[in-house]
Design a protein around this motif. Structure first.
Motif: not given
Lengths: 625, 625
Positions: B187, B170, A146, A139, A128-129, A137, A104-107, B172, B129, B72-74
């Motif tokens: 990502e 990963r 998700e 992390l 947060k950012f 978004l 799964l995406s970290s973002i 970014y 951030f 952004v993907f899973h």
């Protein structure tokens, strides 16, 4: 060669030609040795850490990892090998559980976290950012939002359940106080498993299966571990267990209590919530003084999160051994407490002198069951008249709240002191408890519909389903005639991969260095030639041990200590520092008599073994590590 | 069982007992089958994508991945398997290169990036951030800064060089326009290798070795690829190559030019920079009109990054086939150009009407070599007097800059049009070039001391070193008498793991679904029982193919199509949709005659094979994929 690279035509055809040529004439360097060589592993030590006093510094000193910022680490080759062994261990057992691996995406998006209500709960611990378009978004520290959102998009069919999905990925938490290196990091590796069932009873059966698999995973470390009843915290749900590795050296942040009679095992946090009288061991209360301030009474201070209220916690000082307060227990009767402020009195005065108008300042007395009851009235009147502590609170004129001396639900006297070895068990009351400092390395939660409801993650039961409908959480709006829609019953189950590395380092390291269980050792065994004339012999031994054909068994993950500039003593020292659990010394007697020396410091084994017996001897040692 | 889990004592002893009990009585569910079963892989398709028209949508439709936000993907189970195969491929070849694997933190500090000067260069593509203490952080798009900083802390010894460190992690990048799914994601997964040598010549030898290894990696995909001379961009350094997979369907963003004579291969970007006359193929310039605005002349508009200057690019419209401008070539003579603005005229007017005072607005003519030279004077005078286009620029009164019609360095006429198939080669001038749309999947850079200087990453040469000192970059301050300090010569070498997944999907997918090369297929082979009565037979076939003992060869990564509710046709359709390249159908003739059918749609193979011949037949097919 160089000019050719810089300027030569570089079509595919040309590349092929170059490649073929180089393969024939070996003009490019030959492929690296297929054997693992210690000289080729980059393990840069931290020269400043001459005598590390804790395990985490050992990890730095011997080049397993490197700290780039508070709570942020690079994994260096040795550390990464340990991590990869742990990942393989997780994969093995997750596969047995029938779980599919995902990434799964970290973002993640703040909108998603607002939907579950955790955007504010997670609060300042979320990184947060915003992106360039202003999308908010974060992390992910964990992936309930998700994955539930994903499941609501792809409602699984009933016959595809139980569905189990897991990942091993970096997680992020902007800790207030990152500390003890890998134990409380801000970027860390976690294995997180999410389980989905249609009914409550099936979800609980899944929970039991996961507990079973977790036990097998921790068994593989061959270290004592504790499975404790735990608090569900922000994650939600009602049933939760923590997996702890007790630390003889006292590292870690948790106190886990076990009973010698009934086997009750719980984190100190939940023992307090259970609100069962602890029956302190060997309490000897002296005749208390008439003066509450000077008497045989102890006081602890705290402050509320909004800083409007100063909290006094009163208890007898005559307990042997001395007790500290259990802040979890205080929070159980007074949840607004912020136990992390270092000087609550100063904070209270500073804040309330500046912010008088905002919220009126207050004082609160919380009284433990051990506080002498005949002093209670005296305590309260002293507060009312402010005739104590030189009236230091005069400037802010705080209001005194009603004293809390009984549990609001049970009406029993409070028990807000830390449990200690030998106290009576909170559950069976017959047994005596043992308190162990421990490091939490895993946590399982039965979540129920905590996330599936806000995200509308459902499954449609087949029409033929004859199950007891009480076992399901029905969705309010049912589609007509095509089976029943019920919310998915979820579980989430984490294992802290980085944390296990840190915890095991704490538990097994000694003055010589680290000391890994076989299953996560960067290498299981080192072959050490006593001098470089014996390197060929070392290679032969290495080949025997790493071959699976000869023994019919899995190959041993070995490495050769081939640093040409090191004497034997230095090589042994290095191998022990890295925590490689077993080593074979190939000395002159190997050439003459065909024998080597096998050593395992942890098991205090030191044996002379013939080459023929070597594989069997080494494997029997490894099986015990 | 459930009540036991919820309430039972949970000490280690108890857990052990429970475990032993469950093992004996199988009260907990039995371990999942050791065989891969398609019914157990969670591959949720996107129902909306009935007829995906591009490869990326195929990946979504068949449940390989899921897009959570723009770029952004899973990775879902099938996609993750492809990714893991690619990771294993990288690991194999990085190990041959003697590279150690590390795991650098994704969180980096803005301070570090300011030190290299890339904080401003990377600009808005960096996800920036702050943490709770206000420290300025970023999510690393690449790790030159972190690794060079690490190396400066742990100066390697000269005898430890060449040092090669890599990771697969990963990355970014806050792309302005994330698109084509995995091809330009925000990502994404990248393999990045960093190399360190003491001298320039050794660093170039390392560069050649990496090229060699990269060629072997891409060979494993068994797809055509191009190695192109490339632009170093923001990364820095002087020598750089891109690895491209050409896409017959035209996906991707790069145009790669290859010469049929000299083999010159380069990205369109650098061909322009080389500023070699292209000798456009079959140019037929009609007699141009006297009116520059209405004549056989084409014009392209651009605007500068600061929006102060509107750029006209003039060229003949009589080229066959029609040409577009090559914005890289324009930037080569006029770097301030921003080619991404959609309506430059409107942007110019809007900006300069509002911001008159700031910077005076300007007009610039850039004239390609194909522009009729006798019209040049006419063009310029027309501009000076603004008697064209209804004097639309009157409101902003722009100043007209000197026309650029020759390259500032070579003084040759400009060549700012896109190269097309059949043009003369820019290098050998004899050959004809071919232009291919391609997807960049790898990039190698010789960095020299681009990063080692700002971060003071050095190595100390032994005193005995007799090397030519011109080959080294000496550090200004030399320590007395203990060898010479020189800056490390670096290289960095990336492979886009997510990108390869996307690119290969583009190249090999067809109407039936995806189509993977064996090396990265989620499964190499599917065993399909034609009905569920034949499941035992399918299991037997699976066991034969996945056993390494029987054949003495590596086991095949197979899966059984065991979905009980699907008919044979549907099962075959699924297997082809997932892109599993080979399948074996176990039908009734298996029971009667001991034969099955082997199919490989990509190679158009459809054979009836006996069980005895099956393993050999299947392996010979797989070897060609």
């Amino acid at each position: 060669m160089m000019r050719a690279v810089a300027c030569a035509p570089s079509s595919r055809t040309f590349c092929r030609a170059l490649r073929t040529a180089s393969r024939n004439v070996h003009s490019l360097s030959a492929p690296a040795s297929h054997r693992n060589l210690l000289s080729k592993i980059w393990a840069p030590g931290s020269p400043k850490l001459h005598n590390p006093t804790n395990a985490m510094d050992h990890l730095l000193k011997f080049g397993f990892l490197y700290q780039t910022a508070s709570g942020v680490f690079h994994m260096l080759p040795m550390g990464l090998r340990v991590q990869q062994k742990l990942e393989a261990l997780m994969d093995k057992y997750m596969s047995r559980l029938g779980a599919c691996k995902v990434g799964l995406s970290s973002i993640s998006s703040q909108t998603l976290w607002a939907k579950s209500g955790r955007l504010s709960l997670g609060g300042s611990e979320l990184f947060k950012f915003q992106d360039r378009r202003g999308h908010r978004l974060l992390l992910s520290p964990t992936h309930e939002e998700e994955i539930t959102s994903l499941l609501s998009n792809f409602s699984p069919k009933a016959d595809r359940l139980p569905l189990r999905l897991y990942q091993i990925s970096r997680k992020y938490r902007d800790e207030k106080r990152p500390r003890q290196r890998l134990l409380r990091a801000r970027e860390f590796l976690m294995k997180d498993l999410y389980t989905f069932d249609s009914s409550k009873s099936l979800a609980l059966a899944t929970y039991a299966e996961v507990r079973e698999i977790y036990a097998r995973i921790f068994d593989e470390l061959k270290l004592p571990y504790l499975v404790a009843e735990a608090d569900s915290g922000n994650i939600g749900g009602s049933l939760s267990h923590e997996y702890h590795l007790p630390t003889p050296g006292g590292e870690g942040e948790d106190f886990v209590i076990t009973c010698n009679k009934c086997g009750y095992t719980a984190n100190e946090e939940v023992v307090a919530r259970n609100d069962i009288p602890s029956g302190y061991a060997s309490v000897e209360v002296d005749s208390p003084s008439q003066n509450v301030i000077d008497g045989a009474v102890d006081c602890w201070y705290g402050i509320t999160k909004d800083k409007s209220t100063l909290v006094y916690v009163w208890f007898t000082s005559n307990l042997k051994p001395k007790r500290e307060v259990n802040t979890h227990a205080i929070k159980d009767v007074f949840p607004d407490l912020d136990s992390s402020i270092e000087d609550p009195k100063a904070a209270f005065m500073a804040f309330n002198t500046q912010n008088r108008a905002e919220k009126s300042p207050k004082l609160l007395n919380i009284v433990d069951g051990t506080f002498p009851s005949h002093l209670l009235e005296k305590l309260e009147s002293t507060f009312e008249t402010f005739d104590w502590e030189d009236a230091i609170y005069e400037p802010v004129k705080p209001k005194v709240l009603s004293t809390i001396s009984r549990h609001p639900v049970t009406q029993r006297p409070l028990n807000v002191l830390r449990i200690q070895d030998g106290d009576s068990c909170a559950r069976c009351t017959d047994g005596k408890v043992k308190v162990q400092k421990a490091i939490e390395v895993g946590h399982t939660f039965h979540l129920g519909t905590r996330y599936s409801k806000p995200f509308s993650a459902m499954v449609t039961l087949p029409e033929s389903s004859q199950a007891d409908m009480k076992d399901f959480d029905l969705h309010a709006k049912q589609k007509g005639g095509r089976g029943t829609n019920v919310y998915l019953q979820m579980g989430c189950h984490g294992i802290g991969v980085s944390r296990i590395i840190g915890a095991v380092a704490c538990i097994l390291r000694n003055d010589e260095g680290l000391n890994w269980p076989r299953i996560i050792a960067p290498f299981e065994l080192a072959v050490i030639p006593s001098n470089m004339d014996l390197i060929k012999g070392a290679e032969r031994i290495y080949d025997i041990l790493t071959s699976s054909q000869a023994s019919g068994q899995a190959p041993i993950d070995a490495i050769i200590s081939d640093q040409s500039s090191h004497l034997l003593g230095r090589k042994i020292k290095d191998v022990m520092a890295y925590g490689i659990p077993v080593f074979v010394i190939v000395g002159n007697r190997y050439t003459v008599e065909g024998i080597c020396e096998v050593e395992c410091p942890r098991l205090k084994v030191k044996e002379i073994v013939s080459v023929a017996e070597l594989s069997g001897c080494v494997r029997s040692i490894l099986d015990r590590l």
